[in-house]
Design a protein around this motif. Structure first.
Motif, short mmCIF file in Angstrom:
data_model
loop_
_atom_site.label_atom_id
_atom_site.label_comp_id
_atom_site.label_asym_id
_atom_site.label_seq_id
_atom_site.Cartn_x
_atom_site.Cartn_y
_atom_site.Cartn_z
N LYS A 153 -124.52 -38.99 32.16
CA LYS A 153 -123.21 -39.04 31.51
C LYS A 153 -122.04 -39.08 32.49
CE LYS A 153 -125.03 -38.56 27.38
NZ LYS A 153 -125.08 -39.74 26.48
N SER A 154 -122.26 -38.55 33.70
CA SER A 154 -121.17 -38.49 34.66
C SER A 154 -121.74 -38.50 36.08
CB SER A 154 -120.31 -37.24 34.43
OG SER A 154 -121.11 -36.07 34.48
N LEU A 155 -120.95 -39.01 37.01
CA LEU A 155 -121.41 -39.14 38.38
C LEU A 155 -120.28 -38.87 39.36
CD1 LEU A 155 -123.60 -42.38 38.70
CD2 LEU A 155 -124.30 -40.04 39.16
N THR A 205 -116.87 -41.35 35.83
CA THR A 205 -116.94 -41.38 37.29
C THR A 205 -115.90 -40.46 37.93
OG1 THR A 205 -115.61 -43.42 37.15
CG2 THR A 205 -117.97 -43.65 37.55
N VAL A 206 -116.36 -39.75 38.97
CA VAL A 206 -115.54 -38.78 39.69
C VAL A 206 -115.58 -39.12 41.18
CG1 VAL A 206 -115.22 -36.34 40.24
CG2 VAL A 206 -116.12 -37.00 38.00
N PHE A 259 -111.71 -39.97 37.22
CA PHE A 259 -111.27 -38.67 37.75
C PHE A 259 -111.17 -38.78 39.26
CE2 PHE A 259 -111.40 -34.21 38.87
CZ PHE A 259 -111.07 -33.49 37.74
N LEU A 260 -110.00 -38.48 39.80
CA LEU A 260 -109.77 -38.62 41.24
C LEU A 260 -109.25 -37.31 41.82
CD1 LEU A 260 -109.49 -40.33 43.85
CD2 LEU A 260 -107.18 -40.94 43.06
N VAL A 261 -109.94 -36.82 42.83
CA VAL A 261 -109.50 -35.66 43.60
C VAL A 261 -108.94 -36.15 44.92
CG1 VAL A 261 -110.16 -33.48 44.66
CG2 VAL A 261 -111.21 -34.17 42.51
N MET A 262 -107.67 -35.90 45.16
CA MET A 262 -107.01 -36.31 46.40
C MET A 262 -106.95 -35.13 47.35
SD MET A 262 -103.78 -38.43 44.76
CE MET A 262 -102.93 -36.91 44.28
N GLN A 320 -118.63 -32.21 36.31
CA GLN A 320 -118.96 -32.41 37.71
C GLN A 320 -118.33 -31.31 38.53
OE1 GLN A 320 -120.96 -34.50 39.14
NE2 GLN A 320 -121.48 -35.65 37.31
N VAL A 321 -118.90 -31.07 39.71
CA VAL A 321 -118.43 -29.96 40.53
C VAL A 321 -116.96 -30.12 40.89
CG1 VAL A 321 -119.12 -30.94 42.75
CG2 VAL A 321 -119.03 -28.48 42.48
#
Length: 344
Positions: A104-106, A134-135, A158-161, A333-334
């Motif tokens: 379901k998510s990666l 997607t992460v 989903f984006l972590v900067m 996701q983590v």
């Protein structure tokens, strides 16, 4: 009996409140509370999930930085461990997705920088076409506006900067080979983008303190703001980095080996994303079926040891196994986690 039930209920409600603080609201709303209860109170009865998830899949092992707190710098480069200039082909990547259609998510990264991949948007697109959330976590420095446009058009969710400091010298000491001015340009471009995904600005509390306030960040971007600003504790990387956290004790159980795995760029399956060097390879996803790996002898031995009082060597110094991170939930996701140090 009634007192025990009340105690369990209170503990469960306390943990759910912690999860609400530690997750984006959209993710928390999808929580399966039954799974959370099982995860909390029936650790010794853990069985491997029928359909394992993928925690992280390493589309490239290349990285543009040499951060002093990262095992890539402290271990992989130093000891010449693994090929750190490799890319997973799109053919192999889609083969993995087709082998695991229930995913379901990666997280599309591991110990490489995803934007170093020149065709990274094709990997995001392959997930989007299959309905996979997607992460990505990125230092953004290789993320040119053209690359950002392509990846956002492909449907990144989903984006972590990584924005670890607004001070040029401090940033350069944390993200070696990085330039804060370039990062600033990338962040402003992303935050103003009409197709931006859910976006988090994340700073590692390298000194145990918040590097900047929301007002300072807003001034730095000229008034632009992400969906969240997070202040994350520094991962211990299995005790390789000094932290003031307890190690995994004899009675503790890390749930990672029961819920899913991480895949290195060469297809090797490892039990979690802290096994950056491949100390415990369960098999190769390019060569074996998921069932052959997931129910294989290596995994059975590893899980049996995790349930015993004598933990696997790799896990003995790792306090992250004690964190309650809700990985039993297939949509979480983590890097959706805000990094609170949750204690049972």
């Amino acid at each position: 009996m009634e007192r025990m039930e009340l105690k369990l209920k209170y503990k469960f409600e306390e943990q759910m409140n912690e999860l609400r603080l530690n997750l984006p609201e959209f993710a928390f709303q999808k929580i399966d509370q039954h799974l959370i209860f099982q995860e909390m109170f029936h650790g010794k009865e853990l069985k491997p999930f029928f359909r394992p998830r993928i925690y992280q899949i390493e589309t490239t092992s290349r990285c543009n930085l040499a951060c002093p707190f990262c095992p890539r710098t402290t271990d992989l480069l130093k000891n010449n461990v693994r090929d750190l200039n490799a890319t997973m082909s799109l053919k192999n990547f889609t083969m993995v997705l087709d082998k695991m259609p229930w995913v379901k998510s990666l997280e599309l990264f591991h110990f490489g920088e995803p934007f170093m991949h020149k065709d990274f948007e094709n990997y995001v697109q392959a997930c989007t076409e299959r309905g996979i959330y997607t992460v990505v976590a990125s230092n953004l420095l290789p993320a040119t506006p053209e690359k950002i446009d392509k990846v956002f058009d492909a449907g990144l969710n989903f984006l972590v900067m990584d924005v670890d400091s607004l001070d040029p010298e401090k940033y350069a000491s944390m993200r070696v080979n990085g330039r804060l001015r370039i990062l600033q340009d990338r962040v402003k471009y992303i935050l103003a983008h009409p197709k931006r995904p859910y976006t988090v600005a994340q700073t590692i509390k390298i000194d145990g303190v918040d590097e900047y306030t929301e007002d300072e960040f807003k001034r730095w971007t000229g008034g632009l703001m992400p969906d969240e600003i997070r202040y994350k504790f520094l991962d211990s990387f299995r005790g390789e980095v000094a932290v003031e956290k307890e190690i995994l004790g004899p009675e503790d159980i890390c749930r990672e080996p029961f819920y899913g795995f991480t895949i290195h760029v060469n297809g090797n399956v490892v039990v979690c994303d802290r096994d950056w060097a491949g100390e415990n390879i369960m098999g190769n996803i390019f060569e074996l079926t998921v069932s052959e790996i997931w129910y294989g002898e290596k995994y059975r031995k590893f899980r049996k040891q995790m349930l015993s009082n004598e933990k696997p060597d790799m896990c003995k110094k790792c306090p992250e196994g004690k964190l309650f991170n809700a990985r039993s939930q297939p949509h979480i996701q983590v890097n959706m986690m805000k990094g609170l140090e949750q204690k049972m």
